[in-house]
Design a protein around this motif. Structure first.
Motif, PDB file in Angstrom:
ATOM      1  N   ASP A 186       0.842  -1.202   0.000  1.00 20.67           N
ATOM      2  CA  ASP A 186       0.000   0.000   0.000  1.00 20.67           C
ATOM      3  C   ASP A 186       0.875   1.249   0.000  1.00 20.67           C
ATOM      4  O   ASP A 186       1.147   1.850   1.030  1.00 20.67           O
ATOM      5  CB  ASP A 186      -0.914  -0.009   1.225  1.00 20.67           C
ATOM      6  N   THR A 198      -7.480  -8.103  -2.567  1.00 23.10           N
ATOM      7  CA  THR A 198      -8.149  -8.367  -1.298  1.00 23.10           C
ATOM      8  C   THR A 198      -7.313  -7.842  -0.135  1.00 23.10           C
ATOM      9  O   THR A 198      -6.082  -7.756  -0.228  1.00 23.10           O
ATOM     10  CB  THR A 198      -8.375  -9.879  -1.117  1.00 23.10           C
ATOM     11  N   PRO A 199      -7.970  -7.471   0.971  1.00 23.09           N
ATOM     12  CA  PRO A 199      -7.243  -6.857   2.095  1.00 23.09           C
ATOM     13  C   PRO A 199      -6.084  -7.700   2.604  1.00 23.09           C
ATOM     14  O   PRO A 199      -5.040  -7.161   2.966  1.00 23.09           O
ATOM     15  CB  PRO A 199      -8.331  -6.700   3.160  1.00 23.09           C
ATOM     16  N   GLU A 200      -6.247  -9.020   2.608  1.00 20.85           N
ATOM     17  CA  GLU A 200      -5.179  -9.861   3.137  1.00 20.85           C
ATOM     18  C   GLU A 200      -3.968  -9.914   2.201  1.00 20.85           C
ATOM     19  O   GLU A 200      -2.880 -10.337   2.604  1.00 20.85           O
ATOM     20  CB  GLU A 200      -5.689 -11.276   3.409  1.00 20.85           C
ATOM     21  N   LYS A 201      -4.128  -9.475   0.952  1.00 20.99           N
ATOM     22  CA  LYS A 201      -3.017  -9.472   0.004  1.00 20.99           C
ATOM     23  C   LYS A 201      -2.456  -8.077  -0.253  1.00 20.99           C
ATOM     24  O   LYS A 201      -1.566  -7.910  -1.093  1.00 20.99           O
ATOM     25  CB  LYS A 201      -3.461 -10.111  -1.322  1.00 20.99           C
ATOM     26  N   PHE A 203      -0.370  -5.375   1.506  1.00 23.07           N
ATOM     27  CA  PHE A 203       0.498  -5.288   2.673  1.00 23.07           C
ATOM     28  C   PHE A 203       0.808  -3.839   3.031  1.00 23.07           C
ATOM     29  O   PHE A 203       0.914  -2.978   2.159  1.00 23.07           O
ATOM     30  CB  PHE A 203       1.824  -6.006   2.413  1.00 23.07           C
ATOM     31  N   THR A 204       0.992  -3.598   4.311  1.00 21.78           N
ATOM     32  CA  THR A 204       1.582  -2.331   4.734  1.00 21.78           C
ATOM     33  C   THR A 204       3.076  -2.399   4.415  1.00 21.78           C
ATOM     34  O   THR A 204       3.657  -3.490   4.312  1.00 21.78           O
ATOM     35  CB  THR A 204       1.405  -2.092   6.235  1.00 21.78           C
ATOM     36  N   ARG A 207       4.902  -4.500   7.021  1.00 16.79           N
ATOM     37  CA  ARG A 207       4.725  -5.947   6.899  1.00 16.79           C
ATOM     38  C   ARG A 207       5.580  -6.503   5.779  1.00 16.79           C
ATOM     39  O   ARG A 207       6.240  -7.547   5.935  1.00 16.79           O
ATOM     40  CB  ARG A 207       3.254  -6.281   6.641  1.00 16.79           C
ATOM     41  N   SER A 208       5.603  -5.814   4.642  1.00 17.47           N
ATOM     42  CA  SER A 208       6.405  -6.265   3.519  1.00 17.47           C
ATOM     43  C   SER A 208       7.888  -6.258   3.881  1.00 17.47           C
ATOM     44  O   SER A 208       8.615  -7.217   3.589  1.00 17.47           O
ATOM     45  CB  SER A 208       6.166  -5.374   2.300  1.00 17.47           C
ATOM     46  N   ASP A 231       7.137 -14.233   0.579  1.00 18.39           N
ATOM     47  CA  ASP A 231       6.885 -15.410   1.430  1.00 18.39           C
ATOM     48  C   ASP A 231       8.000 -16.444   1.343  1.00 18.39           C
ATOM     49  O   ASP A 231       7.879 -17.549   1.895  1.00 18.39           O
ATOM     50  CB  ASP A 231       5.550 -16.057   1.058  1.00 18.39           C
TER      51      ASP A 231
END
Length: 237
Positions: A186, A198-201, A203-204, A207-208, A231
């Motif tokens: 984001d 989708t929100p779960e995909k 990332f802030t 987080r990344s 990942d």
């Protein structure tokens, strides 16, 4: 460790710099940007200025940082042109100027950083060079087409870092050079293209950054020259 982040004023770059500075094993984080604004501030940070399109400024920045550098992260990149156009949805939208601009930022700039930063890497211990790439830069994973200049410039970056890894392995047995896919983050770069994510995909930046550093921590010299996603999965060229 002494670390350097080129592009530390961007969302992912700044997050990487902050995450490194929070580690007990990191003594200094050299944070590079074109201007003085937007980079993290704190006791461990050392700012340097550079222009990704100017090799002399890159060389001067590396001379300012000095050796040794245990980790170098290149977090620069551009998806659209500086005039806001792109990415191209069809081949009729391809222009010489558009290709040249994105190759300058996404491919040539990181390659020149590598050229001048390699002499700063220690030969007697582990060292890491990593540049942010993208899954869409994978030729084998390309199912949708489009985004021609961005895809091609990131594919070229992957190849250059593969070449760098081969050369680096001859002189730095414990070093590795890789490209990284940070996920959909984001930031301003991805903001116009987040529809349908989708929100779960989505990332802030923090987080990344945490995920990417965890991936790097787990790699060995045998992984050098490859492209890894956030990942830890290897992405085929």
């Amino acid at each position: 460790m002494r670390c350097a982040v080129f592009g530390a004023s961007g969302g992912v770059g700044a997050a990487l710099a902050r995450a490194l500075a929070a580690r007990d094993d990191v003594a200094e984080v050299h944070v590079g940007s074109r201007g003085a604004g937007g980079v993290p501030q704190g006791d461990k940070f050392r700012h340097f200025a550079f222009d990704l399109t100017d090799e002399d400024s890159i060389a001067a920045a590396c001379a300012q940082i000095g050796a040794p550098l245990d980790m170098v992260l290149v977090a620069t990149g551009r998806l659209t042109r500086s005039d806001g156009t792109g990415p191209e949805k069809a081949f009729r939208a391809v222009t010489a100027a558009g290709l040249a601009e994105l190759f300058t930022i996404n491919t040539i700039g990181p390659a020149l950083i590598a050229k001048h930063v390699l002499p700063l890497l220690p030969r007697e211990r582990r060292a890491v060079f990593a540049a942010l790439s993208a899954r869409v830069g994978s030729i084998g994973d390309n199912r949708l087409g489009g985004w021609h200049a961005y895809r091609a410039s990131k594919a070229a970056l992957n190849m250059l870092v593969r070449n760098l890894a081969i050369e680096l392995g001859r002189t730095h047995a414990q070093a590795l050079a890789v490209t990284l896919h940070p996920g959909t983050v984001d930031t301003a770069l991805s903001a116009p293209f987040q529809k349908g994510v989708t929100p779960e995909k989505l990332f802030t930046p923090d987080r990344s950054a945490a995920a990417l550093l965890a991936v790097l921590d787990g790699l060995t010299p045998a992984d050098s020259g490859k492209l890894f996603a956030w990942d830890g999965a290897e992405v085929a060229f």
